[in-house]
Design a protein around this motif. Structure first.
Motif, mmCIF file in Angstrom:
data_model
loop_
_atom_site.group_PDB
_atom_site.id
_atom_site.type_symbol
_atom_site.label_atom_id
_atom_site.label_comp_id
_atom_site.label_asym_id
_atom_site.label_seq_id
_atom_site.Cartn_x
_atom_site.Cartn_y
_atom_site.Cartn_z
ATOM 1 N N ALA A 84 38.652 2.364 12.960
ATOM 2 C CA ALA A 84 38.529 3.820 12.874
ATOM 3 C C ALA A 84 37.758 4.225 11.623
ATOM 4 C CB ALA A 84 39.915 4.463 12.875
ATOM 5 N N LEU A 85 38.029 3.554 10.489
ATOM 6 C CA LEU A 85 37.313 3.861 9.248
ATOM 7 C C LEU A 85 35.818 3.578 9.414
ATOM 8 C CD1 LEU A 85 37.284 4.645 6.252
ATOM 9 C CD2 LEU A 85 37.811 2.252 5.705
ATOM 10 N N SER A 86 35.497 2.478 10.059
ATOM 11 C CA SER A 86 34.084 2.161 10.292
ATOM 12 C C SER A 86 33.409 3.251 11.115
ATOM 13 C CB SER A 86 33.971 0.811 11.012
ATOM 14 O OG SER A 86 32.620 0.491 11.262
ATOM 15 N N GLU A 87 34.120 3.758 12.116
ATOM 16 C CA GLU A 87 33.545 4.812 12.952
ATOM 17 C C GLU A 87 33.371 6.113 12.161
ATOM 18 O OE1 GLU A 87 34.470 7.069 17.173
ATOM 19 O OE2 GLU A 87 35.162 5.010 16.885
ATOM 20 N N ARG B 126 29.631 0.287 3.706
ATOM 21 C CA ARG B 126 31.088 0.390 3.884
ATOM 22 C C ARG B 126 31.459 0.361 5.367
ATOM 23 N NH1 ARG B 126 33.165 4.926 -0.502
ATOM 24 N NH2 ARG B 126 32.340 3.906 -2.373
ATOM 25 N N GLY B 127 30.639 0.995 6.191
ATOM 26 C CA GLY B 127 30.890 0.947 7.622
ATOM 27 C C GLY B 127 30.815 -0.467 8.157
ATOM 28 N N MET B 128 29.845 -1.252 7.671
ATOM 29 C CA MET B 128 29.706 -2.638 8.104
ATOM 30 C C MET B 128 30.888 -3.489 7.644
ATOM 31 S SD MET B 128 27.913 -4.891 9.735
ATOM 32 C CE MET B 128 26.161 -4.505 9.848
ATOM 33 N N VAL B 129 31.318 -3.299 6.383
ATOM 34 C CA VAL B 129 32.456 -4.069 5.868
ATOM 35 C C VAL B 129 33.727 -3.746 6.649
ATOM 36 C CG1 VAL B 129 33.976 -4.378 3.871
ATOM 37 C CG2 VAL B 129 31.490 -4.373 3.558
ATOM 38 N N ALA B 130 33.984 -2.457 6.897
ATOM 39 C CA ALA B 130 35.174 -2.075 7.659
ATOM 40 C C ALA B 130 35.116 -2.654 9.074
ATOM 41 C CB ALA B 130 35.299 -0.549 7.707
ATOM 42 N N ALA B 131 33.938 -2.654 9.693
ATOM 43 C CA ALA B 131 33.799 -3.216 11.039
ATOM 44 C C ALA B 131 34.091 -4.707 11.040
ATOM 45 C CB ALA B 131 32.395 -2.948 11.573
ATOM 46 N N ALA C 283 33.030 -1.773 17.188
ATOM 47 C CA ALA C 283 32.825 -1.307 15.818
ATOM 48 C C ALA C 283 31.724 -2.115 15.133
ATOM 49 C CB ALA C 283 34.129 -1.407 15.023
ATOM 50 N N LEU C 284 31.714 -3.418 15.332
ATOM 51 C CA LEU C 284 30.676 -4.265 14.751
ATOM 52 C C LEU C 284 29.295 -3.899 15.294
ATOM 53 C CD1 LEU C 284 32.583 -7.645 14.772
ATOM 54 C CD2 LEU C 284 31.467 -6.674 12.772
ATOM 55 N N GLY C 285 29.228 -3.638 16.605
ATOM 56 C CA GLY C 285 27.950 -3.273 17.202
ATOM 57 C C GLY C 285 27.407 -1.962 16.667
ATOM 58 N N VAL C 286 28.270 -0.959 16.525
ATOM 59 C CA VAL C 286 27.836 0.344 16.022
ATOM 60 C C VAL C 286 27.382 0.231 14.573
ATOM 61 C CG1 VAL C 286 28.604 2.672 15.421
ATOM 62 C CG2 VAL C 286 29.229 1.682 17.637
ATOM 63 N N ALA C 287 28.163 -0.463 13.750
ATOM 64 C CA ALA C 287 27.799 -0.613 12.332
ATOM 65 C C ALA C 287 26.472 -1.349 12.193
ATOM 66 C CB ALA C 287 28.909 -1.357 11.592
ATOM 67 N N ASN D 176 20.127 -7.022 13.819
ATOM 68 C CA ASN D 176 20.120 -6.682 15.236
ATOM 69 C C ASN D 176 20.354 -7.903 16.112
ATOM 70 O OD1 ASN D 176 19.723 -4.901 17.375
ATOM 71 N ND2 ASN D 176 17.947 -3.972 16.408
ATOM 72 N N LEU D 177 19.563 -8.951 15.904
ATOM 73 C CA LEU D 177 19.602 -10.113 16.789
ATOM 74 C C LEU D 177 20.861 -10.947 16.582
ATOM 75 C CD1 LEU D 177 15.822 -11.097 16.706
ATOM 76 C CD2 LEU D 177 17.049 -9.624 18.322
ATOM 77 N N GLU D 178 21.363 -11.012 15.338
ATOM 78 C CA GLU D 178 22.622 -11.711 15.098
ATOM 79 C C GLU D 178 23.772 -11.025 15.848
ATOM 80 O OE1 GLU D 178 23.889 -14.363 13.302
ATOM 81 O OE2 GLU D 178 21.846 -15.127 13.093
ATOM 82 N N THR D 179 23.781 -9.702 15.821
ATOM 83 C CA THR D 179 24.850 -8.965 16.505
ATOM 84 C C THR D 179 24.735 -9.118 18.009
ATOM 85 O OG1 THR D 179 24.770 -7.366 14.681
ATOM 86 C CG2 THR D 179 26.031 -6.742 16.625
ATOM 87 N N LEU D 180 23.514 -9.096 18.529
ATOM 88 C CA LEU D 180 23.333 -9.326 19.970
ATOM 89 C C LEU D 180 23.815 -10.718 20.371
ATOM 90 C CD1 LEU D 180 19.881 -7.620 20.607
ATOM 91 C CD2 LEU D 180 22.036 -7.046 21.735
ATOM 92 N N ALA D 181 23.531 -11.715 19.546
ATOM 93 C CA ALA D 181 23.994 -13.072 19.846
ATOM 94 C C ALA D 181 25.517 -13.148 19.844
ATOM 95 C CB ALA D 181 23.412 -14.057 18.825
#
Length: 417
Positions: free
Chosen positions: A171-174, A198-203, A211-215, A238-243
């Motif tokens: 929720a914090l990441s969002e 901070r959004g990435m760390v919280a995710a 949450a990880l995808g959005v961050a 981008n590509l790491e998250t897609l993988a």
């Protein structure tokens, strides 16, 4: 280090126009060939400008250069301190100070009880809905963010179990994702990076795929918008998250599927910024295939990814590739009225206007920008591309076009009434 060894400051007078171009280009991590290519010129033309062998270009070219270099203020490029025009950084929203204070606060001793997770989630959902439906969306979410940030931080500190902690971090990441939409184009780039990180760390602490995808989607945008020197970083995220998401997609929820599609498009967007036509359209095709798996009425609350947005994404790819005719063709194929979000609809109109301008149809471009202003005035007010077109057409030879451009410039705060 002595001052004579330091990098010159392009904002300190007196520095010639060509020197300013060189300094700003270098700070963006761009070569002369890259800058020239993005402007439809050669690297040798840029060198001649920088070395003072060519005189200062006409306003149309200066504005296009300012757009390409994403300068904060037109005076930063021209050196004319008598005329300040905010381009890719807005003048600062009235609610910015309150949002800054909430992000920067570190309230470790607060004793009040955090709101229930369900209550925080409901407020977040209402905030996203308001962002998409309000013409003054930045004002609306700017009013909601300070309390949302404080309550989301409190929920993380008071979580009782590992499961509650992960949910609170998601929720914090969002909340930080919502904040990033507000702080974008505000005169505090450090705040934007603080919010994105901070959004990435919280995710990451949440271990929640959505949450990880959005961050990651927002962090990749922050890197891409920082210039060609950051394109590789945008692609890596981008590509790491897609993988990471790919093994989850066969059984994924609509939200996770949508963020994967949004990331595919973002990879295409960065490729288009590079001028890599084949890669850009390949990623767009992949994003379109993902959208086809979503319900017809589905609309992602953060990224706007959906079946309805794919046509608008095609316009963006064509515009970033500087393909005027293709941009107009894709605009004709896309139906902006199907985009539910007012700010996203306004942004699409701006992209269409860029396409019409590239195609030599400035009157249609201005009419389309007027539609963008009608959909969401706060979107166009902070959009450098729109401002560049409007300012350029205030110098048009056609009196009627000059008048229409000037009227729109007044609405955007670029000219006095």
């Amino acid at each position: 280090m002595s001052t004579s060894d330091a990098t010159p400051d392009p904002y300190a007078d007196p520095i010639a126009f060509g020197q300013r171009v060189k300094i700003l280009r270098s700070r963006r991590g761009m070569t002369r060939d890259q800058l020239g290519g993005l402007m439809g010129k050669s690297g040798s033309w840029v060198r001649a400008i920088e070395e003072g062998r060519l005189k200062v270009p006409r306003l149309e070219v200066v504005l296009r250069m300012a757009e390409t270099l994403r300068v904060r203020d037109l005076a930063d490029l021209t050196g004319d301190q008598s005329v300040h025009v905010d381009l890719f950084t807005g003048p600062g929203h009235p609610r910015l100070a309150a949002v800054q204070a909430a992000v920067n606060a570190f309230p470790l001793t607060e004793q009040r009880q955090a709101p229930p997770a369900e209550h925080l989630r409901a407020r977040l959902a209402r905030a996203w809905s308001a962002r998409h439906s309000a013409p003054n969306h930045r004002d609306v979410i700017g009013a909601l963010l300070p309390e949302l940030i404080r309550d989301a931080q409190l929920s993380v500190r008071q979580a009782d179990s590992p499961a509650d902690m992960r949910a609170a971090q998601a929720a914090l990441s969002e909340v930080y994702s919502l904040a990033q939409f507000f702080v974008a184009y505000q005169p505090d780039s450090a705040l934007l990076w603080r919010v994105a990180e901070r959004g990435m760390v919280a995710a990451q602490h949440s271990a929640d795929p959505h949450a990880l995808g959005v961050a990651a989607w927002l962090m990749a945008q922050a890197h891409r918008d920082s210039g060609p020197g950051h394109f590789d970083a945008a692609d890596t995220i981008n590509l790491e998250t897609l993988a990471y998401l790919e093994p989850l997609l066969p059984d994924a929820s609509d939200d996770v599927l949508a963020i994967a599609g949004a990331l595919q498009f973002e990879a295409g967007y960065t490729a288009a910024r590079r001028g890599d036509t084949g890669t850009a359209w390949r990623y767009w095709d992949t994003a379109r295939a993902v959208a086809a798996r979503l319900p017809e009425t589905y609309y992602h609350p953060v990224t706007s990814f959906s079946r309805a947005i794919i046509g608008a994404h095609a316009v963006t790819i064509a515009v970033e590739l500087h393909a005027g005719g293709e941009s107009v063709r894709q605009s004709a194929a896309a139906d902006a009225t199907t985009i539910p979000s007012r700010p996203r609809r306004a942004r699409h109109r701006i992209e269409e206007a860029r396409g019409y301008q590239l195609d030599g149809q400035p009157d249609v471009a201005l009419a389309t920008l007027a539609q963008a202003h009608e959909a969401a005035p706060e979107t166009i007010k902070y959009n450098g591309y729109a401002k560049r077109i409007v300012l350029e057409e205030t110098q048009a030879k056609s009196p009627a076009r000059r008048r229409r451009a000037s009227e729109l410039a007044v609405k955007l705060g670029l000219l006095a009434a």
